[in-house]
Design an enzyme around this catalytic site. Structure first.
Site, PDB file in Angstrom:
ATOM      1  N   LYS A  13       0.836  -1.224   0.000  1.00 49.10           N
ATOM      2  CA  LYS A  13       0.000   0.000   0.000  1.00 49.10           C
ATOM      3  C   LYS A  13       0.861   1.261   0.000  1.00 49.10           C
ATOM      4  O   LYS A  13       0.650   2.162  -0.800  1.00 49.10           O
ATOM      5  CB  LYS A  13      -0.900   0.051   1.255  1.00 49.10           C
ATOM      6  CG  LYS A  13      -1.897  -1.065   1.368  1.00 49.10           C
ATOM      7  CD  LYS A  13      -2.828  -0.860   2.555  1.00 49.10           C
ATOM      8  CE  LYS A  13      -2.156  -0.839   3.915  1.00 49.10           C
ATOM      9  NZ  LYS A  13      -1.631  -2.118   4.401  1.00 49.10           N
ATOM     10  N   ARG A  88     -10.316   0.948   8.368  1.00 54.62           N
ATOM     11  CA  ARG A  88      -9.899  -0.424   8.688  1.00 54.62           C
ATOM     12  C   ARG A  88     -11.007  -1.204   9.363  1.00 54.62           C
ATOM     13  O   ARG A  88     -10.853  -2.399   9.607  1.00 54.62           O
ATOM     14  CB  ARG A  88      -8.682  -0.396   9.600  1.00 54.62           C
ATOM     15  CG  ARG A  88      -7.358  -0.370   8.853  1.00 54.62           C
ATOM     16  CD  ARG A  88      -6.211  -0.399   9.870  1.00 54.62           C
ATOM     17  NE  ARG A  88      -5.078  -1.124   9.399  1.00 54.62           N
ATOM     18  CZ  ARG A  88      -3.962  -0.539   8.925  1.00 54.62           C
ATOM     19  NH1 ARG A  88      -3.853   0.748   8.851  1.00 54.62           N
ATOM     20  NH2 ARG A  88      -2.958  -1.275   8.519  1.00 54.62           N
ATOM     21  N   ARG A 122      11.813  -5.694   5.625  1.00 59.32           N
ATOM     22  CA  ARG A 122      11.403  -4.353   5.219  1.00 59.32           C
ATOM     23  C   ARG A 122      12.147  -3.271   6.014  1.00 59.32           C
ATOM     24  O   ARG A 122      12.426  -3.419   7.181  1.00 59.32           O
ATOM     25  CB  ARG A 122       9.890  -4.205   5.451  1.00 59.32           C
ATOM     26  CG  ARG A 122       9.374  -2.809   5.205  1.00 59.32           C
ATOM     27  CD  ARG A 122       7.898  -2.798   4.995  1.00 59.32           C
ATOM     28  NE  ARG A 122       7.162  -2.739   6.243  1.00 59.32           N
ATOM     29  CZ  ARG A 122       5.848  -2.498   6.306  1.00 59.32           C
ATOM     30  NH1 ARG A 122       5.150  -2.338   5.186  1.00 59.32           N
ATOM     31  NH2 ARG A 122       5.227  -2.462   7.456  1.00 59.32           N
ATOM     32  N   ARG A 155      10.689  -1.096  11.446  1.00 61.79           N
ATOM     33  CA  ARG A 155       9.574  -0.811  12.351  1.00 61.79           C
ATOM     34  C   ARG A 155       9.509  -1.851  13.459  1.00 61.79           C
ATOM     35  O   ARG A 155       9.698  -3.039  13.212  1.00 61.79           O
ATOM     36  CB  ARG A 155       8.262  -0.847  11.560  1.00 61.79           C
ATOM     37  CG  ARG A 155       7.946   0.482  10.916  1.00 61.79           C
ATOM     38  CD  ARG A 155       6.786   0.393   9.963  1.00 61.79           C
ATOM     39  NE  ARG A 155       5.602  -0.280  10.502  1.00 61.79           N
ATOM     40  CZ  ARG A 155       4.469  -0.371   9.828  1.00 61.79           C
ATOM     41  NH1 ARG A 155       4.361   0.157   8.617  1.00 61.79           N
ATOM     42  NH2 ARG A 155       3.430  -0.986  10.351  1.00 61.79           N
ATOM     43  N   ARG A 166      -1.299  -8.611  13.020  1.00 63.77           N
ATOM     44  CA  ARG A 166      -1.775  -7.619  12.042  1.00 63.77           C
ATOM     45  C   ARG A 166      -2.470  -8.298  10.865  1.00 63.77           C
ATOM     46  O   ARG A 166      -3.467  -7.794  10.335  1.00 63.77           O
ATOM     47  CB  ARG A 166      -0.601  -6.755  11.561  1.00 63.77           C
ATOM     48  CG  ARG A 166      -0.186  -5.707  12.623  1.00 63.77           C
ATOM     49  CD  ARG A 166       1.246  -5.243  12.456  1.00 63.77           C
ATOM     50  NE  ARG A 166       1.522  -4.668  11.165  1.00 63.77           N
ATOM     51  CZ  ARG A 166       2.735  -4.719  10.572  1.00 63.77           C
ATOM     52  NH1 ARG A 166       3.748  -5.324  11.152  1.00 63.77           N
ATOM     53  NH2 ARG A 166       2.907  -4.160   9.400  1.00 63.77           N
TER      54      ARG A 166
END
Ligand code: ADP
Ligand code: ZN
Length: 217
Positions: A13, A88, A122, A155, A166
């Site tokens: 995203k 969400r 990531r 993160r 998540r």
């Protein structure tokens, strides 16, 4: 054009909306980036939000809706935006109906095994939020953002336990929203990824082509 981009964590995203922002000049409103900035400020609200974000849980709807409504109210009119990370939940989608008109949904379908592989390697830019991947989407200079020269970090919620939480939250709370918009006849652009290293340009080209076909750009 006002769009919402949907996809599990790690579906791209942020990557695609940043590129669409550079290409089309639309604004990107990223709820995750907004919350990460608020956490750093260490206000009372920031400390409340932190508990949820670090556990991979959703921040309560009333807080999220208020933050978002305030941002959209201050967004320059007429430019259009891509919402990344909002709505969400069904309650957020219903609240959004009174805040802005949504013209199109972008849905990123990515299998779980690809997501887990991607998220664990990531890295994110501290300054502009752009995402990189140490395995498939490396920055040109190690540790430095190609886009703005900011430094890259991992993160704290990109760890296996929180990633699993998540993904579950996305599956249970957020993915049903695609049906919500379909029922309201909002057009949906769907892109399915089946390879670990999908070149972002390919996905972005597909989205731009579809937006053009729908005469939204
Ligand atoms: P992801 O990579 O999981 O899509 P984001 O950067 O969009 O993550 O969001 C990070 C975290 O911020 C979420 O796990 C959640 O705790 C919180 N968050 C972001 N957007 C929302 C929202 N619309 N409602 C509730 N919580 C949110
Ligand atoms: Zn950057």
């Amino acid at each position: 054009m006002n769009a919402v981009i949907f996809g599990a964590p790690g579906s791209g995203k942020g990557t695609y909306s940043t590129r669409l922002q550079d290409k089309l000049g639309v604004d990107v409103i990223s709820m995750g980036d907004i919350f990460r900035t608020m956490l750093k400020e260490n206000t009372i609200l920031g400390r409340i939000i932190k508990r949820y974000v670090e556990a991979g849980l959703l921040v309560p709807d009333p807080i999220v809706v208020e933050v978002l409504a305030d941002i959209i109210a201050h967004n320059p009119k007429g430019k259009g935006f891509i919402l990344d990370g909002f709505p969400r939940t069904l309650a957020q989608a219903e609240a959004l109906e009174n805040i802005a008109k949504i013209d199109v949904i972008i849905e990123l379908a990515v299998p779980d095994w690809i997501i887990i592989e991607r998220l664990s390697s990531r890295r994110i830019c501290k300054s502009c939020g752009a995402a990189y991947n140490l395995r498939f989407m490396k920055p040109q200079v190690e540790g430095i953002c190609d886009r703005c020269g900011g430094s890259l970090f991992q993160r704290s919620d990109d760890n296996p336990t929180v990633i699993k939480m998540r993904l579950e939250v996305y599956q249970n709370e957020t993915s049903p929203l695609i049906c919500f918009y379909d029922t309201k006849s909002v057009p949906i652009i769907k892109h399915t990824t089946d390879a670990l290293a999908m070149p972002p340009e390919k996905v972005v080209d597909h989205i731009v082509k579809e937006l053009t076909r729908l005469t939204l750009i």
